[in-house]
Enzyme design. Sequence first.
Site, PDB file in Angstrom:
ATOM      1  CD  GLU A  95      42.692 -25.902  14.501  1.00 46.02           C
ATOM      2  OE1 GLU A  95      41.488 -26.177  14.602  1.00 46.02           O
ATOM      3  OE2 GLU A  95      43.294 -25.883  13.423  1.00 46.02           O
TER       4      GLU A  95
ATOM      5  CD  GLU B 138      45.799 -29.400  12.324  1.00 50.56           C
ATOM      6  OE1 GLU B 138      44.845 -29.112  11.580  1.00 50.56           O
ATOM      7  OE2 GLU B 138      45.667 -29.638  13.524  1.00 50.56           O
TER       8      GLU B 138
ATOM      9  CD1 TRP C 141      37.345 -29.139   7.644  1.00 52.46           C
ATOM     10  CD2 TRP C 141      36.840 -27.008   7.185  1.00 52.46           C
ATOM     11  NE1 TRP C 141      38.536 -28.449   7.491  1.00 52.46           N
ATOM     12  CE2 TRP C 141      38.254 -27.143   7.212  1.00 52.46           C
ATOM     13  CE3 TRP C 141      36.308 -25.760   6.918  1.00 52.46           C
ATOM     14  CZ2 TRP C 141      39.122 -26.076   6.971  1.00 52.46           C
ATOM     15  CZ3 TRP C 141      37.173 -24.691   6.683  1.00 52.46           C
ATOM     16  CH2 TRP C 141      38.553 -24.861   6.712  1.00 52.46           C
TER      17      TRP C 141
ATOM     18  CD  GLU D  25      38.617 -33.994  11.322  1.00 48.00           C
ATOM     19  OE1 GLU D  25      39.536 -34.653  11.843  1.00 48.00           O
ATOM     20  OE2 GLU D  25      38.575 -32.759  11.318  1.00 48.00           O
ATOM     21  CE  LYS D  26      32.108 -41.546   6.886  1.00 49.73           C
ATOM     22  NZ  LYS D  26      31.773 -40.834   8.134  1.00 49.73           N
ATOM     23  CG  PHE D  27      34.052 -37.912   3.019  1.00 54.47           C
ATOM     24  CD1 PHE D  27      34.304 -39.107   2.345  1.00 54.47           C
ATOM     25  CD2 PHE D  27      32.835 -37.766   3.661  1.00 54.47           C
ATOM     26  CE1 PHE D  27      33.357 -40.121   2.303  1.00 54.47           C
ATOM     27  CE2 PHE D  27      31.876 -38.770   3.627  1.00 54.47           C
ATOM     28  CZ  PHE D  27      32.141 -39.963   2.940  1.00 54.47           C
ATOM     29  CG  HIS D  28      40.553 -33.547   6.146  1.00 50.05           C
ATOM     30  ND1 HIS D  28      41.879 -33.489   5.780  1.00 50.05           N
ATOM     31  CD2 HIS D  28      40.235 -32.313   6.602  1.00 50.05           C
ATOM     32  CE1 HIS D  28      42.333 -32.262   6.024  1.00 50.05           C
ATOM     33  NE2 HIS D  28      41.356 -31.534   6.513  1.00 50.05           N
TER      34      HIS D  28
HETATM   35  C1  GAL Z   1      41.946 -28.526  12.057  1.00 52.78           C
HETATM   36  C2  GAL Z   1      42.024 -29.424  13.283  1.00 52.78           C
HETATM   37  C3  GAL Z   1      42.320 -30.850  12.901  1.00 52.78           C
HETATM   38  C4  GAL Z   1      41.423 -31.288  11.770  1.00 52.78           C
HETATM   39  C5  GAL Z   1      41.570 -30.326  10.612  1.00 52.78           C
HETATM   40  C6  GAL Z   1      40.733 -30.681   9.424  1.00 52.78           C
HETATM   41  O1  GAL Z   1      41.333 -27.308  12.322  1.00 52.78           O
HETATM   42  O2  GAL Z   1      43.019 -28.965  14.156  1.00 52.78           O
HETATM   43  O3  GAL Z   1      42.137 -31.672  14.029  1.00 52.78           O
HETATM   44  O4  GAL Z   1      40.109 -31.299  12.219  1.00 52.78           O
HETATM   45  O5  GAL Z   1      41.183 -29.049  11.031  1.00 52.78           O
HETATM   46  O6  GAL Z   1      40.872 -29.718   8.396  1.00 52.78           O
END
Ligand code: GAL
Length: 673
Positions: free
Chosen positions: A154, A310, A318, A358-361
């Site tokens: 990104e 993704e 976030w 990012e554990k809550f993703h």
């Molecule tokens: C994207 C990123 C990933 C991850 C993801 C979480 O923007 O490329 O590494 O962080 O967001 O939503």
Amino acid sequence: MSATPPWPELEAIAYGGDYNPEQWPRETWREDVALMREAGVNLVSVGIFSWALLETSEGVFDFSWLDEVIDLLHENGISVDLGTPTASPPAWFFARHPDARVVTREGAVMGFGSRGMASHSAPAYRRASVRIATELARRYGRHPAVVLWHVHNEYGVPVGEDYSPHAVVAWREWLRARYGTLEALNSAWGTAFWGQHYGEWEHVGAPAAAPSVVNPAQRLDFARFTDHQLRACFVAERDAIRAHAAQPITTNFMANQSHTTDLWAWAREVDIVSDDHYLWAPDTEGEIGLAIAADLTRSVGGGKPWILMEHSTSAVNWQPQNVAKRPGEMTRNSLTHLGRGADAILFFQWRASRSGAEKFHSSMLPHAGTDSRVFREVVALGEGLGRLAEVRGSRVRADVAILWDFESFWAQDLEWRPSDLLDHDERIRAYYERFWRDGITVDFALPGHDLSGYRLVVAPAQYLLTLADAENLTRYVAGGGTLVVSYFSGVVDEHDAVHEGGYLAPLQTALGVRVEEFLPLREGTTAGVDWDGKRLEADAWTEDLVLVGAEVRAAYLDGPAPGRPAITRHRHGNGTGWYVSTRPDAAGLAAVLREVYADAGIAPAGTPAGLEVVRRHGEAADYVVVVNHADAPATLALAGTDLLTGTASDNGLTVRAGGVAVVRTHPSLGGRH
Ligand code: GAL
């Protein structure tokens, strides 16, 4: 019409996601691949943030663990999209090169322990990135499991503009190349204003934070420079890989979520376009924003199939409130991307991280494990996609184009505009949303593109418009096209200088109107527009128009300019130019566009509310992707076979509430071709 599928090696729609095995012990890797197989995963992205574990100190490489991971995946029939880890330089790099850190506009030096952090203009960063990319390509450039390269992550997020000393040096070089002389720079930036005139190149700085507003032309150039620097980093890594590897190379865009990079230019540099997309929770109709991102991704890639690199199985981590996807939503999202041209459906990420930010993703394999709704849906989606191999390579066609110009956005977003209610994203969404509800598929385009294949072109927010592009739009109308231009367009040239002749002057021939004065409205107030005796509500913005041949299609009823023209229509050559000088509400815009459709010779598809229908055209058949966002079943007049269920229908296809279908049907000629 079919293109070669992006990866001949993969004989299916690609399915999988980011895989970060370095976060787990080896036993888990074996479980991972077994579960990937169960889920129908055939492609994973590996190594994106692994620099510190691959180059343990400067020039010292350890590929043993990556060898093992890639071999394990290969033995299990899972292909690899191999990342270059350059979005996250190791601690040793910053210890050695503290000057290579990013500096913000306010002068803060960015710290370690996150990602990004490195200045894209720092020579040491460029050298180190190319070195690790080269080593990876040497080692895996012929590995049979590796089918794709994923450079960096990104670009532009989280590091966009950089005000470090290295950036300032590069900025001056870039300016010298662009302008040649200081006189040309002074003239382009209009430095006679506020005493900015430069007498020496060394005095030209980056547009760092200042007591008041910094020259907008300078800031616009800095946005261009930033995009250029980021792209130069990509190109350097790409070329380093190409020297040793034969696989296609991509980098993941953020089509509708970051405007830092000019994706039209980037798309020319990648072998295949890929995009990341995340729903924005406050948007209760996120599927429309998603469709915009997908259509934009396809458009920047010239209509070729692309990779959804993704998205999320459920909530992200976030946003202010991270809303979980409801049952079926992940599948609907995936099918919308596919319908709009994606040949790969990938997620961030395979297995949820136990530690870190990012554990809550959400993930394909959640903390709750395999006995979970999300994993069951992941398996079902993998099964469904497994039946869609023949869709690969087919193309979407559109009769309508919406203009999307990053340079214009960069310029419009600078300070001291006539109203803070001017919002290009909002305007694009408003127009797009009408097309979405009417079942009309849209491409995005630049004002300088060849637009002659489109029946209708809409410019919802073309604040910056060069004379050459204005001429192109004028030719488009003369040639028989229908053009709709929304307010605050055609205002400035490429240097953010107001056009000679006044606002909208470059489009005067096409539209038969120009703008004498902007008349922005106070927030919360409205203006009425008389549409055949019916009052349309508008807000935010009005203008005082001067007619130069156009007919008044609707006049203001009240607001600052009662009785004056609000919406105009003009015949020019064989086509028609519409100008909408205000922000009508959704019902008002619908009324206006109904008449525009008639001029353009297009008709709403008449699909039931909430049903999203997009057609992909293949060589032997078409594929109609149907996504039902509504709470009730919906029936569509369509003959063919739903590839997901194997059910054939002669004429009426019923899709259950929240359901999806991919119907193989006879080829049609509709749309642009
Ligand atoms: C994207 C990123 C990933 C991850 C993801 C979480 O923007 O490329 O590494 O962080 O967001 O939503």
